[in-house]
Design a protein around this motif. Structure first.
Motif, PDB file in Angstrom:
ATOM      1  N   ASN A   1       0.829  -1.202   0.000  1.00 57.62           N
ATOM      2  CA  ASN A   1       0.000   0.000   0.000  1.00 57.62           C
ATOM      3  C   ASN A   1       0.865   1.255   0.000  1.00 57.62           C
ATOM      4  N   MET A   2       1.880   1.279   0.832  1.00 58.21           N
ATOM      5  CA  MET A   2       2.773   2.435   0.926  1.00 58.21           C
ATOM      6  C   MET A   2       3.524   2.670  -0.386  1.00 58.21           C
ATOM      7  N   VAL A   3       4.026   1.594  -0.971  1.00 57.03           N
ATOM      8  CA  VAL A   3       4.787   1.718  -2.221  1.00 57.03           C
ATOM      9  C   VAL A   3       3.882   2.209  -3.347  1.00 57.03           C
ATOM     10  N   ARG A   4       2.691   1.648  -3.436  1.00 58.47           N
ATOM     11  CA  ARG A   4       1.764   2.035  -4.510  1.00 58.47           C
ATOM     12  C   ARG A   4       1.394   3.517  -4.439  1.00 58.47           C
ATOM     13  N   LEU A   5       1.306   4.043  -3.224  1.00 62.35           N
ATOM     14  CA  LEU A   5       0.850   5.426  -3.048  1.00 62.35           C
ATOM     15  C   LEU A   5       1.978   6.433  -2.819  1.00 62.35           C
ATOM     16  N   HIS A   6       3.242   5.989  -2.789  1.00 58.01           N
ATOM     17  CA  HIS A   6       4.310   6.867  -2.304  1.00 58.01           C
ATOM     18  C   HIS A   6       4.530   8.126  -3.120  1.00 58.01           C
ATOM     19  N   MET A   7       4.106   8.135  -4.384  1.00 54.30           N
ATOM     20  CA  MET A   7       4.292   9.319  -5.233  1.00 54.30           C
ATOM     21  C   MET A   7       3.248  10.402  -4.957  1.00 54.30           C
ATOM     22  N   LYS A   8       2.116  10.016  -4.405  1.00 55.87           N
ATOM     23  CA  LYS A   8       0.973  10.923  -4.345  1.00 55.87           C
ATOM     24  C   LYS A   8       1.082  12.070  -3.345  1.00 55.87           C
TER      25      LYS A   8
ATOM     26  N   ASN B   1      -8.587  13.747   1.016  1.00 55.65           N
ATOM     27  CA  ASN B   1      -9.446  12.817   1.748  1.00 55.65           C
ATOM     28  C   ASN B   1      -9.445  11.433   1.101  1.00 55.65           C
ATOM     29  N   HIS B   2      -9.531  11.410  -0.221  1.00 54.54           N
ATOM     30  CA  HIS B   2      -9.530  10.135  -0.936  1.00 54.54           C
ATOM     31  C   HIS B   2      -8.196   9.420  -0.770  1.00 54.54           C
ATOM     32  N   LEU B   3      -7.101  10.166  -0.788  1.00 52.77           N
ATOM     33  CA  LEU B   3      -5.794   9.553  -0.584  1.00 52.77           C
ATOM     34  C   LEU B   3      -5.696   8.933   0.805  1.00 52.77           C
ATOM     35  N   TYR B   4      -6.103   9.678   1.818  1.00 54.34           N
ATOM     36  CA  TYR B   4      -6.002   9.174   3.183  1.00 54.34           C
ATOM     37  C   TYR B   4      -6.929   7.988   3.423  1.00 54.34           C
ATOM     38  N   TRP B   5      -8.070   7.995   2.781  1.00 52.40           N
ATOM     39  CA  TRP B   5      -8.999   6.864   2.898  1.00 52.40           C
ATOM     40  C   TRP B   5      -8.360   5.606   2.305  1.00 52.40           C
ATOM     41  N   GLU B   6      -7.624   5.786   1.226  1.00 49.74           N
ATOM     42  CA  GLU B   6      -6.992   4.667   0.529  1.00 49.74           C
ATOM     43  C   GLU B   6      -5.748   4.166   1.254  1.00 49.74           C
ATOM     44  N   ALA B   7      -5.101   5.045   2.022  1.00 53.63           N
ATOM     45  CA  ALA B   7      -3.832   4.710   2.664  1.00 53.63           C
ATOM     46  C   ALA B   7      -4.021   3.792   3.867  1.00 53.63           C
ATOM     47  N   ALA B   8      -3.126   2.827   4.002  1.00 57.13           N
ATOM     48  CA  ALA B   8      -3.146   1.936   5.161  1.00 57.13           C
ATOM     49  C   ALA B   8      -2.807   2.705   6.433  1.00 57.13           C
ATOM     50  N   ALA B   9      -1.923   3.687   6.311  1.00 57.45           N
ATOM     51  CA  ALA B   9      -1.505   4.506   7.453  1.00 57.45           C
ATOM     52  C   ALA B   9      -1.173   5.900   6.917  1.00 57.45           C
ATOM     53  N   PRO B  10      -2.159   6.802   6.895  1.00 57.75           N
ATOM     54  CA  PRO B  10      -1.961   8.115   6.258  1.00 57.75           C
ATOM     55  C   PRO B  10      -0.758   8.903   6.750  1.00 57.75           C
TER      56      PRO B  10
ATOM     57  N   MET C   1     -23.475   2.133  -0.573  1.00 58.02           N
ATOM     58  CA  MET C   1     -22.503   2.398   0.490  1.00 58.02           C
ATOM     59  C   MET C   1     -21.205   2.963  -0.076  1.00 58.02           C
ATOM     60  N   ALA C   2     -20.824   2.506  -1.265  1.00 60.45           N
ATOM     61  CA  ALA C   2     -19.640   3.082  -1.915  1.00 60.45           C
ATOM     62  C   ALA C   2     -19.894   4.551  -2.244  1.00 60.45           C
ATOM     63  N   TYR C   3     -21.113   4.837  -2.667  1.00 56.77           N
ATOM     64  CA  TYR C   3     -21.496   6.224  -2.964  1.00 56.77           C
ATOM     65  C   TYR C   3     -21.493   7.061  -1.687  1.00 56.77           C
ATOM     66  N   SER C   4     -21.912   6.455  -0.577  1.00 56.89           N
ATOM     67  CA  SER C   4     -21.945   7.188   0.692  1.00 56.89           C
ATOM     68  C   SER C   4     -20.542   7.584   1.137  1.00 56.89           C
ATOM     69  N   VAL C   5     -19.565   6.726   0.849  1.00 55.96           N
ATOM     70  CA  VAL C   5     -18.180   7.047   1.188  1.00 55.96           C
ATOM     71  C   VAL C   5     -17.714   8.272   0.405  1.00 55.96           C
ATOM     72  N   LYS C   6     -18.059   8.317  -0.870  1.00 55.10           N
ATOM     73  CA  LYS C   6     -17.693   9.472  -1.689  1.00 55.10           C
ATOM     74  C   LYS C   6     -18.287  10.756  -1.119  1.00 55.10           C
ATOM     75  N   LEU C   7     -19.532  10.673  -0.678  1.00 52.29           N
ATOM     76  CA  LEU C   7     -20.180  11.846  -0.095  1.00 52.29           C
ATOM     77  C   LEU C   7     -19.500  12.246   1.208  1.00 52.29           C
ATOM     78  N   GLN C   8     -19.158  11.257   2.010  1.00 53.01           N
ATOM     79  CA  GLN C   8     -18.493  11.535   3.280  1.00 53.01           C
ATOM     80  C   GLN C   8     -17.153  12.220   3.052  1.00 53.01           C
ATOM     81  N   LEU C   9     -16.381  11.699   2.105  1.00 49.92           N
ATOM     82  CA  LEU C   9     -15.060  12.274   1.819  1.00 49.92           C
ATOM     83  C   LEU C   9     -15.160  13.655   1.188  1.00 49.92           C
ATOM     84  N   ALA C  10     -16.304  13.939   0.590  1.00 53.55           N
ATOM     85  CA  ALA C  10     -16.533  15.275   0.026  1.00 53.55           C
ATOM     86  C   ALA C  10     -17.010  16.258   1.085  1.00 53.55           C
ATOM     87  N   GLY C  11     -17.232  15.751   2.318  1.00 54.11           N
ATOM     88  CA  GLY C  11     -17.626  16.632   3.420  1.00 54.11           C
ATOM     89  C   GLY C  11     -19.107  16.901   3.506  1.00 54.11           C
ATOM     90  N   ILE C  12     -19.929  16.106   2.811  1.00 58.16           N
ATOM     91  CA  ILE C  12     -21.382  16.302   2.835  1.00 58.16           C
ATOM     92  C   ILE C  12     -21.943  15.872   4.200  1.00 58.16           C
TER      93      ILE C  12
END
Length: 265
Positions: free
Chosen positions: A135-142, A157-166, A229-240
């Motif tokens: 996970n860390m290697v895949r995201l290390h450039m971002k 928000n999307h990056l941190y949600w995807e990260a194993a350890a932000p 539920m996947a859609y709800s996550v998007k809304l949550q990360l958008a701050g809705i």
């Protein structure tokens, strides 16, 4: 790998202030080539001097490893973090090419994942460690890209949600930047990313739409529930806020149900 060598290797990663000294010392040792072939494959792999005036991928990795050592007491998983620093650019050994006189390593962060996994499994690391490092290697450039472009809150928000350890990922990005010349404003990037992480933590700590709420509204189909539920996550990360998000989720579920019913006729 010999157990004593692995123990020494881990001790250096976790305790030495300059772990690169160990690897520089053993890089001409045949037994160590058998233990670390993916790592030593980085020797001589060229990098674009515009971004990496420090030299080849091996030199960069050694600098990153030493920089990571300065952060390891701040992360949630020190061994996994140091392993991530060591293996983060394995992909450059298989994808680096020169195009029109310019050196590129496109998608090295994903193309190196099989090499990273093979390396870690050969060293008998557990799945939890392997999952963290991949996970860390895949995201290390971002993180650095996001900090440099001052991307939106939604993006971080999307990056941190995807990260194993932000937070660990922020420090890995910082170590990566410190391992190249020119370095850039590492501390400004850390500050920006940590501010965004604070905002992210507040957002995900809020009460939010639950699966039970969608079911209680009459939507029990597993596909509809999963998509909603996947859609709800998007809304949550958008701050809705929750009330608005629930209305949007129910509308989304209703739309999915209509589509399913239409497809059956």
């Amino acid at each position: 790998m010999d157990i004593s060598l692995k123990s020494k290797f881990e001790k250096i990663l976790l305790e030495d202030s300059t772990p690169s000294s160990f690897f520089e010392g053993v890089k001409n040792s045949p037994p160590c080539y058998d233990s670390f072939p993916e790592l030593f494959a980085l020797i001589g792999v060229k990098q674009n001097p515009k971004y990496h005036a420090e030299g080849d991928v091996w030199t960069h990795t050694m600098l990153v490893l030493d920089a990571a050592a300065s952060f390891r007491q701040l992360v949630s998983f020190p061994l996994g973090f140091m392993l991530s620093a060591l293996v983060h650019d394995f992909g450059k050994a298989v994808c680096t090419e020169e195009i029109n006189g310019i050196i590129h390593s496109y998608e090295h962060e994903t193309l190196g994942l099989p090499l990273v996994e093979n390396f870690l499994r050969r060293l008998s690391y557990p799945d939890t460690t392997i999952t963290y490092v991949l996970n860390m290697v895949r995201l290390h450039m971002k993180p650095n890209k996001i900090a440099l472009s001052k991307s939106s809150l939604k993006t971080t928000n999307h990056l941190y949600w995807e990260a194993a350890a932000p937070l660990d990922l922020i420090y890995l990005g910082a170590a990566d930047a410190m391992g190249q010349i020119p370095t850039g404003d590492v501390w400004a990037n850390i500050e920006f990313l940590k501010e965004r992480l604070s905002a992210y933590n507040k957002i995900i700590s809020r009460p939010f739409v639950t699966k039970e709420q969608i079911i209680s509204a009459g939507y029990t189909d597993e596909h509809i529930l999963e998509e909603t539920m996947a859609y709800s996550v998007k809304l949550q990360l958008a701050g809705i806020e929750k009330d608005s998000a629930l209305k949007q989720c129910l509308s989304h579920a209703a739309c999915l149900k209509r589509k399913m019913e239409k497809s059956l006729h």
